[in-house]
Design a protein around this motif. Structure first.
Motif, PDB file in Angstrom:
ATOM      1  N   MET A  18       5.359  92.673  59.297  1.00  0.00           N
ATOM      2  CA  MET A  18       3.776  92.986  59.855  1.00  0.00           C
ATOM      3  C   MET A  18       3.349  91.957  60.791  1.00  0.00           C
ATOM      4  O   MET A  18       2.754  92.333  61.892  1.00  0.00           O
ATOM      5  N   GLU A  19       3.559  90.692  60.510  1.00  0.00           N
ATOM      6  CA  GLU A  19       2.981  89.687  61.616  1.00  0.00           C
ATOM      7  C   GLU A  19       3.612  90.006  62.859  1.00  0.00           C
ATOM      8  O   GLU A  19       2.970  89.767  63.975  1.00  0.00           O
ATOM      9  N   LEU A  20       5.084  89.974  62.796  1.00  0.00           N
ATOM     10  CA  LEU A  20       5.791  90.015  64.200  1.00  0.00           C
ATOM     11  C   LEU A  20       5.506  91.368  64.618  1.00  0.00           C
ATOM     12  O   LEU A  20       5.920  91.266  66.095  1.00  0.00           O
ATOM     13  N   GLN A  21       5.230  92.399  64.239  1.00  0.00           N
ATOM     14  CA  GLN A  21       4.953  93.611  64.918  1.00  0.00           C
ATOM     15  C   GLN A  21       3.459  93.652  65.402  1.00  0.00           C
ATOM     16  O   GLN A  21       3.324  93.731  66.548  1.00  0.00           O
ATOM     17  N   TYR A  22       2.518  93.257  64.601  1.00  0.00           N
ATOM     18  CA  TYR A  22       1.116  93.530  65.011  1.00  0.00           C
ATOM     19  C   TYR A  22       0.502  92.167  65.657  1.00  0.00           C
ATOM     20  O   TYR A  22      -0.742  92.216  66.316  1.00  0.00           O
ATOM     21  N   ASN A  23       1.125  90.930  65.435  1.00  0.00           N
ATOM     22  CA  ASN A  23       0.301  89.730  65.819  1.00  0.00           C
ATOM     23  C   ASN A  23       1.408  88.667  66.484  1.00  0.00           C
ATOM     24  O   ASN A  23       1.304  87.619  66.334  1.00  0.00           O
ATOM     25  N   PHE A  24       2.260  89.391  67.170  1.00  0.00           N
ATOM     26  CA  PHE A  24       3.473  88.779  68.106  1.00  0.00           C
ATOM     27  C   PHE A  24       2.747  87.748  69.019  1.00  0.00           C
ATOM     28  O   PHE A  24       2.052  88.251  69.768  1.00  0.00           O
ATOM     29  N   GLN A  25       3.273  86.696  69.063  1.00  0.00           N
ATOM     30  CA  GLN A  25       2.512  85.372  69.994  1.00  0.00           C
ATOM     31  C   GLN A  25       3.579  85.272  71.160  1.00  0.00           C
ATOM     32  O   GLN A  25       4.737  85.227  70.658  1.00  0.00           O
TER      33      GLN A  25
END
Length: 328
Positions: A18-25
């Motif tokens: 979920m972090e890599l989908q929605y909060n990818f830096q």
């Protein structure tokens, strides 16, 4: 999620994906950034992503390259293929410019592909030649008048697609070279290596630094050449076993209907189309939705009817991916 996906994905996996989908830096180490934010070591995160890639759940980490910046035209083409659908699918299996090929449950048009070519004329010729070769009774091409949204992400907790923050589409993006960027760069960052320095490969190929790659990536993202950054999942293998095209016949020209569809959080593509032959297809406002059940998709269909206020709307469900394994 499906039982198989539930067994493969633990809570920490879901947090990471979920972090890599929605909060990818947009940073030198986006996997490490995501890992630290969910309480994982970067090394363990890379290891786990490679395991999930081997299982087919993780397709890639990277960027979508806007085809309009590549000087191409695209259409969604529907074939009345009947029982000849596999023969037709095999014609397009090795074509890199056919990015989607699905068997769907429409009563007439059962094969739907997305095809790209340098010009509209070449595209129509390729489609007509394929139809003639297989003996398909009829087809329609639905060209894009405007793409309002593109962001294919999956909410692993809610069990339905939900777009990310970079969903708006630039209709007339510049070519990379017009911005002083090597045209190889967007291709090189489309699929990043699963490691803690994922831009190193592109930097080495282009003979520039990672910081320079990132600076150019940010420019291309800002100008709409690159889109929808982050993790791409195989929705089906992640438990999203149902997907449908929701197609709407708008009142009037369709712009307002599609603008409202783009605001739905669950739509992953929203496109206003025009048909060839002209007038052959009235449901010209289109969006995709993916979910763990048909009931969830039917709920979205009802919401679209309420909020988009079309003259008519229907969901055309996918029955089979006829080009499995293609990294879109």
């Amino acid at each position: 999620m499906s039982a198989g996906a539930t067994q493969l994905l633990g809570e920490r996996d879901i947090d990471l994906l979920m972090e890599l989908q929605y909060n990818f830096q947009i940073s030198p180490d986006p996997i490490g950034d995501a890992a630290r934010s969910v309480g994982l070591s970067p090394e363990r995160a890379v290891e786990r992503l490679k395991e999930l890639a081997k299982a087919g759940i993780v397709k890639r980490i990277g960027f979508y390259y806007n085809y309009r910046a590549q000087g191409k035209t695209a259409a969604l083409v529907a074939f009345a293929a009947g029982e000849k659908y596999r023969e037709l699918a095999n014609l397009f299996r090795g074509d890199p410019d056919v990015t989607h090929n699905y068997l769907r449950d429409h009563p007439v048009y059962n094969v739907w592909i997305v095809i790209k070519r340098p010009t509209r004329e070449e595209l129509l010729r390729a489609v007509d030649e394929a139809a003639r070769k297989v003996g398909v009774d009829g087809w329609i091409a639905l060209f894009s008048r405007r793409t309002y949204k593109l962001s294919v992400k999956y909410d692993l907790r809610e069990g339905i697609s939900r777009s990310g923050r970079y969903w708006r589409v630039e209709e007339k993006p510049p070519r990379p070279e017009d911005l002083g960027v090597d045209p190889m760069l967007p291709r090189l960052v489309r699929v990043l290596h699963l490691n803690l320095n994922p831009y190193r490969h592109a930097a080495d190929r282009l003979g520039i630094t990672v910081d320079e790659v990132l600076s150019q990536v940010k420019l291309l993202l800002d100008k709409g050449v690159l889109m929808d950054p982050g993790l791409a999942l195989d929705g089906h293998k992640a438990g999203f076993t149902e997907n449908a095209m929701v197609v709407m016949e708008p009142e009037g020209s369709g712009e307002e209907t599609c603008e409202r569809a783009a605001e739905l959080p669950y739509s992953t593509h929203v496109v206003l189309r025009e048909s060839y032959p002209p007038g052959a297809w009235r449901h010209i406002c289109y969006f995709m939705v993916h979910a763990t059940s048909k009931d969830r998709i039917n709920m979205v269909l009802e919401e679209a009817r309420e909020k988009c206020r079309p003259r008519d709307a229907m969901a055309i469900f996918s029955l089979e991916d006829l080009k499995p394994g293609y990294v879109r």
